[in-house]
Design an enzyme around this catalytic site. Sequence first.
Site, short mmCIF file in Angstrom:
data_model
loop_
_atom_site.label_atom_id
_atom_site.label_comp_id
_atom_site.label_asym_id
_atom_site.label_seq_id
_atom_site.Cartn_x
_atom_site.Cartn_y
_atom_site.Cartn_z
CD GLU A 65 -9.54 -3.97 4.23
OE1 GLU A 65 -9.35 -5.11 4.65
OE2 GLU A 65 -9.94 -3.72 3.06
CG HIS A 117 6.52 20.06 3.63
ND1 HIS A 117 5.94 19.68 4.82
CD2 HIS A 117 6.95 21.33 3.80
CE1 HIS A 117 6.04 20.68 5.69
NE2 HIS A 117 6.64 21.70 5.08
NE ARG A 157 -21.37 -3.63 18.06
CZ ARG A 157 -20.57 -4.48 17.42
NH1 ARG A 157 -19.69 -5.19 18.07
NH2 ARG A 157 -20.65 -4.61 16.10
CG HIS A 178 0.67 16.47 1.06
ND1 HIS A 178 0.95 16.35 2.40
CD2 HIS A 178 -0.65 16.25 0.92
CE1 HIS A 178 -0.16 16.04 3.05
NE2 HIS A 178 -1.15 16.00 2.18
CG ASP A 217 6.67 24.67 6.42
OD1 ASP A 217 7.62 24.08 5.89
OD2 ASP A 217 5.66 24.08 6.86
CE LYS A 262 4.70 13.25 1.67
NZ LYS A 262 4.77 14.66 2.05
CE1 TYR A 285 3.94 11.99 5.71
CE2 TYR A 285 2.60 12.91 7.47
CZ TYR A 285 3.81 12.82 6.80
OH TYR A 285 4.87 13.57 7.22
CG ASP A 326 2.23 3.84 8.50
OD1 ASP A 326 2.30 3.92 7.26
OD2 ASP A 326 1.47 3.06 9.09
#
Length: 180
Positions: free
Chosen positions: A28, A62, A23, A119, A170, A72, A132, A48
């Site tokens: 988790e 960043h 299926r 990151h 950036d 994070k 994240y 989030d």
Amino acid sequence: MKLTETHLEGCFIIEPTVFGDDRGNFFESFNAQKFQELTGLNLVFVQDNQSFSQRGVLRGLHFQQGNYAQAKLVRVIKGKVLDVAVDIRPESNTFGQAFSIELSGENNKQLFVPRGFAHGFSVLENDTIFAYKCDNYYNKESESGIIFNDPSLNIDWRLNENEVLLSDKDKELKSLKELI
């Protein structure tokens, strides 16, 4: 759930246990109790975030400074990225070193990026959804970053430089050496 520490102290790869059948699958994606048991960290994620990007988009590198620094927990829901963490803690033995890992909707790996790290990620597939969790709220006045092609970091983003798509912000970032 399997936890592996990278060569950067406090930066972990997290691999969930995936249960699959004809299926589909289930896993988790986060459990605070298991996270604390495995890492020894008692973090409360308060925000989030999610982005949708096409191949070639590069977001980063960043970080937030001072009281607004963020840890994070990052993952890809759909698609594929090369995720990069850079240790920018001056007192660290791995200061100025980078770690990269491919995260995808297929491998379900996650990367925990502690406070004191820059990151970023490059998008390797179209229609990629990146998500994240952060342990601190975003604060515009505290944001900073390092230019993606800083020669001292020598990061292979797995994109040709002519296909890299950067935000205007950036494009203006400085090298690590200029920030220190």
